[in-house]
Motif scaffolding. Structure first.
Motif, PDB file in Angstrom:
ATOM      1  N   ASP A  69       0.813  -1.217   0.000  1.00  0.00           N
ATOM      2  CA  ASP A  69       0.000   0.000   0.000  1.00  0.00           C
ATOM      3  C   ASP A  69       0.846   1.266   0.000  1.00  0.00           C
ATOM      4  O   ASP A  69       0.371   2.329  -0.418  1.00  0.00           O
ATOM      5  CB  ASP A  69      -0.928   0.015   1.221  1.00  0.00           C
ATOM      6  CG  ASP A  69      -2.007  -1.058   1.141  1.00  0.00           C
ATOM      7  OD1 ASP A  69      -2.282  -1.526   0.019  1.00  0.00           O
ATOM      8  OD2 ASP A  69      -2.547  -1.440   2.199  1.00  0.00           O
ATOM      9  N   THR A  70       2.092   1.176   0.458  1.00  0.00           N
ATOM     10  CA  THR A  70       2.950   2.364   0.478  1.00  0.00           C
ATOM     11  C   THR A  70       3.510   2.691  -0.904  1.00  0.00           C
ATOM     12  O   THR A  70       4.150   3.719  -1.084  1.00  0.00           O
ATOM     13  CB  THR A  70       4.119   2.181   1.467  1.00  0.00           C
ATOM     14  OG1 THR A  70       4.991   1.135   0.993  1.00  0.00           O
ATOM     15  CG2 THR A  70       3.605   1.833   2.854  1.00  0.00           C
ATOM     16  N   HIS A  71       3.271   1.798  -1.877  1.00  0.00           N
ATOM     17  CA  HIS A  71       3.812   1.985  -3.223  1.00  0.00           C
ATOM     18  C   HIS A  71       2.773   2.513  -4.221  1.00  0.00           C
ATOM     19  O   HIS A  71       3.058   2.581  -5.414  1.00  0.00           O
ATOM     20  CB  HIS A  71       4.369   0.664  -3.758  1.00  0.00           C
ATOM     21  CG  HIS A  71       5.694   0.297  -3.175  1.00  0.00           C
ATOM     22  ND1 HIS A  71       6.609  -0.503  -3.831  1.00  0.00           N
ATOM     23  CD2 HIS A  71       6.270   0.619  -1.997  1.00  0.00           C
ATOM     24  CE1 HIS A  71       7.688  -0.665  -3.080  1.00  0.00           C
ATOM     25  NE2 HIS A  71       7.499   0.007  -1.964  1.00  0.00           N
ATOM     26  N   VAL A  72       1.608   2.892  -3.744  1.00  0.00           N
ATOM     27  CA  VAL A  72       0.539   3.290  -4.662  1.00  0.00           C
ATOM     28  C   VAL A  72       0.977   4.443  -5.557  1.00  0.00           C
ATOM     29  O   VAL A  72       0.869   4.377  -6.793  1.00  0.00           O
ATOM     30  CB  VAL A  72      -0.731   3.672  -3.872  1.00  0.00           C
ATOM     31  CG1 VAL A  72      -1.781   4.249  -4.818  1.00  0.00           C
ATOM     32  CG2 VAL A  72      -1.289   2.461  -3.147  1.00  0.00           C
ATOM     33  N   GLU A  73       1.458   5.516  -4.963  1.00  0.00           N
ATOM     34  CA  GLU A  73       1.863   6.681  -5.755  1.00  0.00           C
ATOM     35  C   GLU A  73       3.112   6.377  -6.571  1.00  0.00           C
ATOM     36  O   GLU A  73       3.254   6.837  -7.712  1.00  0.00           O
ATOM     37  CB  GLU A  73       2.114   7.879  -4.839  1.00  0.00           C
ATOM     38  CG  GLU A  73       2.338   9.201  -5.580  1.00  0.00           C
ATOM     39  CD  GLU A  73       1.152   9.597  -6.447  1.00  0.00           C
ATOM     40  OE1 GLU A  73       1.369  10.286  -7.465  1.00  0.00           O
ATOM     41  OE2 GLU A  73       0.013   9.221  -6.117  1.00  0.00           O
TER      42      GLU A  73
END
Length: 302
Positions: free
Chosen positions: A163-167
């Motif tokens: 989820d921390t890699h979305v952007e």
């Protein structure tokens, strides 16, 4: 197309292949393209004590003035006079800091840097490259001295389960799509999910493993397609692969015959920021192709 590219050229023999690749990225409108070539120089004798300050300044001036014609000659011999190519030398002890300072001042869309071709080393990148990747605010294209083929394959590697890699995933896809369109190539998007066998109870039957594998692969493909639809990216291949990230990406680079791998990087802080070992660095140490690294905070057009 790209309009403003900064080339870090330390070895003058890399001038022709590096400039050829930079011009290929802005070939649609060469009159509007601006390519800057910077060579970072440093002479330790210039670090004199304060009482020798005048001699130090003169030495720096002499070295910079002596290096500029050499750089200009190397660029001129590349034979790409249709493009606006500016040459400059910068004084700095760490090469990467000189490149970053130049980029911060000139705001290029992309930094292009020739990769070392020493494949006998475990990590075929000097610390200068690692620091440049970690601190750059714009994508960096590390290139080999091998020309791109017609209609090249561009492989974008993203992590759809973090989820921390979305952007970061979004930025990687935007830049990979832009690169593919600029080169008239084909885009492939890949995501790797963990090896599942180690998490399955020893008594589980094989069909449970196969079911879980298929579900993870399908979820990966669905996430890739959803993100591409959001970004209005069309005509791309999708790959969902089980395995260790660096090994799996290396295999996908070979199987897709990708000539450029695009992946994201996340800057680390503290002591860990000086250590080699995160996923991006492991991938860089394995693949033998051009690589574009996209930072978390890179600006995008979409």
């Amino acid at each position: 197309m790209y309009k403003k590219i900064l080339i870090n050229l330390q070895d003058l023999e890399d001038a022709r292949p590096a400039i050829s690749k930079a011009t290929a990225l802005c070939k649609a409108e060469p009159a509007k393209a601006h390519i800057e070539v910077v060579r970072v120089v440093y002479e330790s004798l210039a670090d004199l004590k304060s009482k020798h300050i005048d001699e130090s300044i003169e030495l720096k001036k002499f070295v910079l003035e002596a290096e500029e014609p050499l750089l200009e000659d190397a660029v001129r011999q590349a034979g790409l006079s249709d493009y606006q190519i500016e040459c400059m030398t910068a004084w700095h002890k760490p090469i990467w800091e000189g490149v970053i300072h130049t980029a911060d001042a000139d705001r290029p869309e992309l930094i292009l840097k020739p990769r070392t071709d020493d494949t006998t080393r475990v990590f075929p990148h000097p610390p200068e490259d690692w620091n440049l990747i970690r601190h750059s605010k714009v994508p960096i294209l590390l290139t080999r001295n091998k020309a791109w083929p017609i209609n090249p394959t561009i492989l974008a590697a993203i992590d759809v389960f973090d989820d921390t890699h979305v952007e970061l995933n979004r930025n990687v896809l935007i830049h990979a799509d832009r690169l593919a369109r600029a080169l008239g190539g084909t885009l492939h998007v890949a995501s790797v999910f963990p090896i599942l066998g180690v998490w399955i109870n020893e008594m589980a039957v094989i069909k449970d493993y196969e079911r879980l594998h298929d579900e993870m692969a399908e979820e990966s493909r669905g996430a890739i397609n959803a993100l591409c639809r959001e970004l209005e990216i069309e005509d791309y291949g999708v790959h969902a692969k089980e395995g260790v990230a660096d090994v799996a990406i290396e295999q996908l680079v070979k199987s897709t015959k990708a000539c450029v791998l695009v992946m994201g990087t996340k800057a680390r802080v503290g002591l860990s920021g000086y250590l080699i070992g995160n996923t991006a660095e492991k991938i860089l140490s394995r693949v033998n192709t051009d690589v574009m690294t996209v930072p978390m905070n890179s600006a995008s057009d979409k």
